[in-house]
Design an enzyme around this catalytic site. Structure first.
Site, short mmCIF file in Angstrom:
data_model
loop_
_atom_site.label_atom_id
_atom_site.label_comp_id
_atom_site.label_asym_id
_atom_site.label_seq_id
_atom_site.Cartn_x
_atom_site.Cartn_y
_atom_site.Cartn_z
N GLU A 1 13.73 5.27 -9.69
CA GLU A 1 12.43 5.31 -10.39
C GLU A 1 11.79 6.70 -10.24
OE1 GLU A 1 9.80 1.91 -9.36
OE2 GLU A 1 8.24 3.38 -8.92
N ARG B 1 7.31 15.99 -5.99
CA ARG B 1 6.01 15.37 -5.70
C ARG B 1 5.36 16.06 -4.51
NH1 ARG B 1 5.82 8.80 -6.47
NH2 ARG B 1 7.21 8.66 -8.24
N VAL C 1 -2.92 -7.69 -4.97
CA VAL C 1 -2.44 -7.78 -6.36
C VAL C 1 -1.09 -8.47 -6.51
CG1 VAL C 1 -3.76 -5.86 -7.31
CG2 VAL C 1 -1.57 -5.38 -6.26
N HIS D 1 16.40 1.34 -6.00
CA HIS D 1 15.69 1.18 -7.29
C HIS D 1 14.52 2.15 -7.35
CE1 HIS D 1 12.21 -0.32 -9.51
NE2 HIS D 1 13.05 -0.85 -10.38
N ASN D 2 13.75 2.20 -6.26
CA ASN D 2 12.58 3.08 -6.26
C ASN D 2 12.98 4.55 -6.28
OD1 ASN D 2 11.16 0.70 -6.14
ND2 ASN D 2 9.76 1.40 -4.56
N SER E 1 10.13 -5.99 -7.85
CA SER E 1 9.66 -4.87 -8.67
C SER E 1 9.07 -5.37 -9.98
CB SER E 1 10.79 -3.89 -8.97
OG SER E 1 10.28 -2.81 -9.75
N GLY F 1 0.75 -10.48 -4.21
CA GLY F 1 0.83 -11.86 -3.71
C GLY F 1 0.07 -12.82 -4.62
N LYS G 1 16.35 -2.52 -3.33
CA LYS G 1 15.02 -2.22 -3.88
C LYS G 1 14.64 -0.76 -3.58
CE LYS G 1 11.00 -2.26 -5.65
NZ LYS G 1 9.70 -2.41 -5.10
N ASN H 1 7.52 -4.01 0.32
CA ASN H 1 8.47 -2.88 0.28
C ASN H 1 8.85 -2.49 1.70
OD1 ASN H 1 9.03 -2.31 -2.40
ND2 ASN H 1 7.17 -1.08 -2.67
N ARG I 1 32.24 29.50 8.39
CA ARG I 1 32.07 28.65 9.58
C ARG I 1 33.15 28.97 10.61
NH1 ARG I 1 33.17 23.67 9.05
NH2 ARG I 1 31.77 22.86 10.64
N GLY J 1 -0.95 -13.35 1.88
CA GLY J 1 -1.17 -11.97 1.44
C GLY J 1 -1.45 -12.02 -0.05
N LEU J 2 -2.75 -12.05 -0.38
CA LEU J 2 -3.12 -12.31 -1.78
C LEU J 2 -3.79 -11.11 -2.44
CD1 LEU J 2 -4.42 -15.97 -1.27
CD2 LEU J 2 -2.17 -15.25 -2.10
N1 LIG Z 1 1.46 -2.84 -5.67
C1 LIG Z 1 2.65 -2.80 -6.24
O1 LIG Z 1 2.83 -2.44 -7.42
C2 LIG Z 1 3.85 -3.23 -5.46
C3 LIG Z 1 3.75 -3.55 -4.10
N2 LIG Z 1 4.84 -3.98 -3.43
C4 LIG Z 1 4.74 -4.35 -2.01
O2 LIG Z 1 4.17 -5.66 -1.91
C5 LIG Z 1 3.35 -5.78 -0.75
C6 LIG Z 1 1.93 -6.20 -1.16
O3 LIG Z 1 1.42 -5.19 -2.00
P1 LIG Z 1 -0.05 -5.24 -2.60
O4 LIG Z 1 -0.27 -6.55 -3.23
O5 LIG Z 1 -0.21 -3.99 -3.40
O6 LIG Z 1 -0.97 -5.25 -1.30
P2 LIG Z 1 -1.24 -4.14 -0.19
O7 LIG Z 1 0.02 -3.43 0.16
O8 LIG Z 1 -2.43 -3.34 -0.57
O9 LIG Z 1 -1.62 -5.08 1.07
C7 LIG Z 1 -2.82 -5.82 1.08
C8 LIG Z 1 -2.57 -7.19 1.67
O10 LIG Z 1 -2.06 -7.09 3.01
C9 LIG Z 1 -2.90 -7.84 3.87
N3 LIG Z 1 -2.88 -7.26 5.20
C10 LIG Z 1 -2.95 -5.95 5.52
N4 LIG Z 1 -2.87 -5.81 6.87
C11 LIG Z 1 -2.75 -7.04 7.38
C12 LIG Z 1 -2.60 -7.55 8.71
N5 LIG Z 1 -2.57 -6.74 9.77
N6 LIG Z 1 -2.52 -8.88 8.87
C13 LIG Z 1 -2.55 -9.71 7.81
N7 LIG Z 1 -2.65 -9.31 6.55
C14 LIG Z 1 -2.75 -7.98 6.34
C15 LIG Z 1 -4.24 -7.76 3.22
O11 LIG Z 1 -5.10 -8.74 3.72
P3 LIG Z 1 -6.70 -8.56 3.62
O12 LIG Z 1 -7.07 -9.02 2.25
O13 LIG Z 1 -7.22 -9.44 4.68
O14 LIG Z 1 -7.00 -7.12 3.86
C16 LIG Z 1 -3.86 -7.99 1.77
O15 LIG Z 1 -3.56 -9.33 1.51
C17 LIG Z 1 3.42 -4.42 -0.05
O16 LIG Z 1 4.41 -4.46 0.94
C18 LIG Z 1 3.82 -3.46 -1.17
O17 LIG Z 1 4.52 -2.34 -0.68
C19 LIG Z 1 6.04 -4.19 -4.04
C20 LIG Z 1 6.19 -3.90 -5.37
C21 LIG Z 1 5.14 -3.35 -6.17
O1 LIG Z 2 7.75 -0.62 -5.68
C1 LIG Z 2 7.19 -0.26 -6.68
C2 LIG Z 2 7.75 -0.50 -8.03
O2 LIG Z 2 9.04 -0.92 -8.00
C3 LIG Z 2 5.92 0.55 -6.58
O3 LIG Z 2 5.33 0.67 -7.80
C4 LIG Z 2 6.28 1.85 -5.95
O4 LIG Z 2 6.23 1.65 -4.54
C5 LIG Z 2 5.37 2.97 -6.25
O5 LIG Z 2 5.79 3.99 -5.41
P1 LIG Z 2 5.00 5.32 -5.15
O6 LIG Z 2 3.58 4.93 -4.82
O7 LIG Z 2 5.72 5.93 -4.01
O8 LIG Z 2 5.09 6.09 -6.43
#
Ligand SMILES: NC(=O)C1=CN([C@@H]2O[C@H](COP(=O)(O)OP(=O)(O)OC[C@H]3O[C@@H](n4cnc5c(N)ncnc54)[C@H](OP(=O)(O)O)[C@@H]3O)[C@@H](O)[C@H]2O)C=CC1
Ligand SMILES: O=C(CO)[C@H](O)[C@H](O)COP(=O)(O)O
Length: 486
Positions: free
Chosen positions: A195, A293, A17, A191-192, A133, A19, A188, A107, A456, A14-15
């Protein structure tokens, strides 16, 4: 050595942002990292753009990825929460062997983590639900990491997480084994929730400074900048100043004035409130933030109410005189700080309740310690919470800590003035007003809950307890109103 021969200490699948940046962080810290993504393009891109930063082993298939890992294998899953996470876990669990470790850094809802951990344990696999986070930048430069799961998995995984995690000002890594099964994702989630509450309170402070005192966004940015040098110092205050100072290139207007005022949410704040309701723990600060929100996004409700009358504004709502505005800003700072203490207190209450409900034995001081750096709510303030729970691990509430209690007492008059000014000026401040109501409710000698109990009992014979005798009672409201023991 060809990539087929090299063994990686950790694999990231999962690569997007998060990963990608966690994989780079591991590689920059000297680990060989196997990388995999459903769509191979992301894997290729990572290696093309950042291959020079460390040792990556790109894998085109899940079999190739698993074969690239040293034993016990450690697979960090960083994909979309929910069904995609289940699908990816199943895909890899089928290829792994007893003793291998799957880490879910997404998450995830902690109940899903508990279910996954139990199912994988049956198959001899270790499952670590780890809250991460810090966003994209944190993932690369040092996030706060909250791993749960079996303690033995932390023996080999912990040192690796400690290498990539943020460091608190005293040099300690912002990660620690939080507790069994879903404890990491629970923490976590809270934490959110905190947040959300923090962000809502900051947003209310901004609107009060703008609509009551009449400051411009750039002036408010300066005020937040100054606050960031004091007891409110935090990442969220710092970025708020940056956002308020930013000018939209297309229009030349303050950026904050061209962004649609509909706050979105991915769901972790809502989960926090739903869980708190189940645990019976009052977290109104977090709930108000989630509802604020939600309200912002209800265009039809807002349009229907747009013509309703508001208060008569002072002098037609113009700017306050400079001295008056500065004094008001000072009171807003106090109100924000006091409300912040309240919402953090609610978050910690919830962690204590979750810990008791699920038998996690959470260390409330350690949680504060690992949030001091790397995460979105990072702040010097967290070190004070760490200190409060170190001094007294059984502290019934953060409000009972003598230092925080003293600060609340010192802030309370300004806090009341600000909430009153918000109401008088027609500025919605549910976070600050709710925090003040929580403070007043907790310190009240008598609450109107006694009247509620009477109601009540009247309509439903739901019974009540008395202040002067043991037992459960009912009044015969429809008869002679005599009291009977229930
Ligand atoms: N963004 C943030 O600031 C934060 C995110 N998180 C959590 O970290 C995780 C990753 O977040 P983020 O990097 O933003 O990525 P996303 O949540 O946008 O997920 C995208 C990734 O998931 C893969 N994916 C989606 N569906 C599938 C599937 N069915 N099978 C296999 N792979 C799949 C995608 O692969 P493909 O490239 O093939 O589509 C891609 O690598 C999430 O759970 C998120 O909630 C936690 C903290 C902060
Ligand atoms: O996990 C996080 C930071 O700790 C994400 O930034 C958070 O999920 C953002 O949440 P939302 O989109 O609900 O504002």
């Amino acid at each position: 050595m060809s990539s087929a021969d090299r063994k990686a200490q950790i694999g990231v699948t999962g690569l997007a942002v998060m990963g990608r940046n966690l994989a780079r962080n591991f590689a920059r810290n000297g680990y060989t990292v196997a990388v995999h993504n459903r769509t191979y393009g992301r894997t290729r891109e990572l290696v093309e753009q950042f291959g020079g930063e460390g040792d990556f082993v790109p894998a085109a298939s899940s079999e190739e990825f698993v074969a690239a890992l040293e034993r016990p294998r450690r697979v960090l899953v960083m994909v979309k929460a929910g069904a995609p996470t289940d699908a990816v876990i199943e895909e890899f669990a089928a290829l792994l062997e007893p003793g291998d470790v799957i880490i879910d850094g997404g998450n995830a809802h902690f109940e899903d983590t508990r279910r996954r951990e139990a199912a994988l344990r049956e198959r001899g696999l270790h499952f670590v639900g780890a809250g991460v986070s810090g966003g994209e930048e944190g993932a690369l430069h040092g996030p706060s990491i909250m791993p749960g799961g079996p303690p033995e998995s932390y023996e080999s995984l912990g040192p690796m997480l400690e290498r990539i995690a943020a460091r608190a000002p005293d040099g300690t890594p912002c990660t620690a084994h939080v507790g069994p099964d879903g404890a990491g994702h629970f923490v976590k989630m809270v934490h959110n929730g905190i947040e959300y509450a923090d962000m809502q309170l900051i947003a209310e402070a901004y609107q009060l400074l703008r609509d009551v005192a009449g400051y411009s966004p750039a002036e408010i940015a300066d005020i937040f900048g100054r606050w960031n040098e004091g007891r409110l110092e935090s990442y969220l205050i710092e970025i708020t100043a940056e956002v308020l100072r930013h000018t939209d290139a297309a229009t030349g207007r303050p950026f904050v004035d061209v962004v649609a005022d509909r706050a979105e949410q991915k769901g972790t704040g809502r989960w926090t409130v739903q869980t708190a309701l189940g645990l019976g723990t009052p977290v109104p600060g977090i709930a108000e933030a989630v509802f604020a929100r939600s309200l912002s996004g209800h265009a039809e409700l807002r349009a229907a109410a747009a013509a309703l009358p508001g208060p008569q504004t002072r002098d037609g709502g113009g700017r306050m005189a400079p001295d008056e505005a500065a004094a008001f800003a000072e009171r807003v700072e106090r109100s924000l700080y006091a409300s912040k203490i309240i919402s953090y207190a609610q978050g910690w209450d919830m962690m204590r309740a979750g810990s008791e409900e699920y038998g996690w034995h959470l260390d409330l001081s350690a949680t504060a310690a690992i949030w001091r750096a790397g995460c979105i709510i990072r702040a010097g303030f967290l070190d004070r919470i760490r200190g409060a729970f170190t001094n007294d691990p059984w502290l019934p509430s953060l409000l009972a800590d003598p230092a925080f209690a003293k600060e609340l007492g010192e802030a309370q008059q300004a806090w009341r003035d600000v909430v009153a000014a918000a109401a008088a000026g027609g500025v919605p401040a549910p976070g600050m007003a709710g925090a003040l109501a929580y403070y007043d409710a907790l310190r009240s000698d008598r609450l109107p809950a006694a009247l509620l109990q009477g109601q009540r009992d009247f309509f439903g014979a739901h019974t009540y307890q008395r202040t002067d005798r043991e037992g459960t009672f009912h009044t015969l409201w429809a008869e002679d109103r005599s009291e009977v023991r229930a």
